[in-house]
Design an enzyme around this catalytic site. Structure first.
Site, PDB file in Angstrom:
ATOM      1  N   MET A  99       4.137 -27.372  -7.916  1.00 49.51           N
ATOM      2  CA  MET A  99       4.613 -27.013  -9.253  1.00 49.51           C
ATOM      3  C   MET A  99       3.515 -27.334 -10.259  1.00 49.51           C
ATOM      4  O   MET A  99       3.179 -28.497 -10.467  1.00 49.51           O
ATOM      5  CB  MET A  99       5.871 -27.815  -9.597  1.00 49.51           C
ATOM      6  CG  MET A  99       7.003 -27.670  -8.604  1.00 49.51           C
ATOM      7  SD  MET A  99       8.253 -28.980  -8.785  1.00 49.51           S
ATOM      8  CE  MET A  99       8.816 -28.677 -10.461  1.00 49.51           C
ATOM      9  N   ILE A 157       7.979 -35.103  -5.105  1.00 48.56           N
ATOM     10  CA  ILE A 157       6.763 -35.916  -5.097  1.00 48.56           C
ATOM     11  C   ILE A 157       6.087 -35.823  -6.461  1.00 48.56           C
ATOM     12  O   ILE A 157       5.759 -34.729  -6.917  1.00 48.56           O
ATOM     13  CB  ILE A 157       5.782 -35.454  -3.997  1.00 48.56           C
ATOM     14  CG1 ILE A 157       6.463 -35.493  -2.629  1.00 48.56           C
ATOM     15  CG2 ILE A 157       4.531 -36.323  -3.989  1.00 48.56           C
ATOM     16  CD1 ILE A 157       5.665 -34.822  -1.540  1.00 48.56           C
ATOM     17  N   GLY A 187       5.701 -31.242 -13.719  1.00 51.18           N
ATOM     18  CA  GLY A 187       5.315 -30.606 -12.467  1.00 51.18           C
ATOM     19  C   GLY A 187       4.870 -31.552 -11.380  1.00 51.18           C
ATOM     20  O   GLY A 187       4.728 -32.741 -11.575  1.00 51.18           O
ATOM     21  N   SER A 188       4.688 -31.025 -10.190  1.00 49.43           N
ATOM     22  CA  SER A 188       4.186 -31.781  -9.050  1.00 49.43           C
ATOM     23  C   SER A 188       4.423 -30.985  -7.781  1.00 49.43           C
ATOM     24  O   SER A 188       3.978 -29.851  -7.672  1.00 49.43           O
ATOM     25  CB  SER A 188       4.811 -33.153  -8.960  1.00 49.43           C
ATOM     26  OG  SER A 188       4.120 -33.905  -7.988  1.00 49.43           O
ATOM     27  N   ARG A 189       5.213 -31.545  -6.837  1.00 51.42           N
ATOM     28  CA  ARG A 189       5.384 -30.894  -5.548  1.00 51.42           C
ATOM     29  C   ARG A 189       6.754 -31.212  -4.959  1.00 51.42           C
ATOM     30  O   ARG A 189       7.283 -32.298  -5.165  1.00 51.42           O
ATOM     31  CB  ARG A 189       4.295 -31.383  -4.596  1.00 51.42           C
ATOM     32  CG  ARG A 189       4.197 -30.600  -3.301  1.00 51.42           C
ATOM     33  CD  ARG A 189       2.995 -31.057  -2.540  1.00 51.42           C
ATOM     34  NE  ARG A 189       3.354 -31.655  -1.258  1.00 51.42           N
ATOM     35  CZ  ARG A 189       2.514 -32.332  -0.504  1.00 51.42           C
ATOM     36  NH1 ARG A 189       1.286 -32.550  -0.912  1.00 51.42           N
ATOM     37  NH2 ARG A 189       2.891 -32.802   0.657  1.00 51.42           N
TER      38      ARG A 189
END
Length: 219
Positions: A99, A157, A187-189
């Site tokens: 993300m 994550i 955002g991230s994952r």
């Protein structure tokens, strides 16, 4: 389009910072139009950027017990067979969605069912694509068993920018496919661990949408 509730505090703080910055500029250098207009433009860009981080677009979710919906907006960066060691302790198909800061940051349940496992882990803030981020970063792990007895695990994550993971589920709770289970600020994952006999419907590099894109299917 509306603004997600997780953005209210961040937007209020942003407006306060913009107000203070503009007031200081007007007080300290009121006659320098170039600087004043520069601050105006930067203030607008900052506010617009933060606003879009927390957008909450309306989506029509079509549920299906035989499919796994994508839990997040972003790009597919990993599809591989791996050993899931936190809950299943066996081999699974891992599908990871990165993300970026421009994606919608809402996380949605991939399937309907009962939450059989939940853990929150404080941790580091490595960049989301770092190979060790799924084991070392701040994260949550959530397993859901469907009414058909199928079980998947998905993991929020945090990354270098995302410093706060939010979740709305707990063990024993019933969840519905497509509904929100959490939010990762900025955002991230999200990793999803599917059974080995599941059919993956996406490929690396695909752009996906939470609650809309079919990630995989149960055989």
């Amino acid at each position: 389009m509306t603004i997600h509730k997780e953005g209210y505090t961040s937007i209020a703080i942003t407006l306060l910072v913009i107000f203070v910055a503009n007031a200081l500029v007007h007080y300290l250098i009121p006659d320098n139009e170039l600087v004043v207009w520069g601050v105006y433009i930067l203030s607008f860009l900052l506010f617009f950027t933060v606003l879009q981080f927390f957008r909450n677009p309306k989506r029509t979710i079509i549920t299906d017990d035989n499919i796994v919906l994508c839990p997040a907006d972003g790009q597919v960066v990993v599809i591989e067979e791996t050993e899931e060691t936190e809950y299943f302790n066996d081999k699974r198909i891992q599908v990871s969605i990165f993300m970026s800061p421009v994606n919608v940051h809402i996380n949605r349940n991939p399937v309907s069912g009962e939450v059989t496992f939940f853990r929150y882990h404080p941790g580091k803030y490595l960049v989301a694509w770092h190979p060790k981020s799924s084991a070392l970063n701040e994260r949550t792990s959530i397993a859901v068993r469907t009414a058909q007895g199928r079980e998947i695990l998905f993991r929020q994550i945090a990354g270098a920018l995302a410093r706060r993971i939010v979740w709305y589920v707990k063990e024993g709770a019933a969840v519905k496919q497509g509904e929100e289970f959490g939010f990762i600020k900025f955002g991230s994952r999200v990793d999803v661990f599917l059974p080995l006999d599941a059919k993956v419907d996406v490929k690396i590099g695909d752009k996906v949408s939470g609650g809309l894109t079919v990630l995989g299917r149960f055989e």
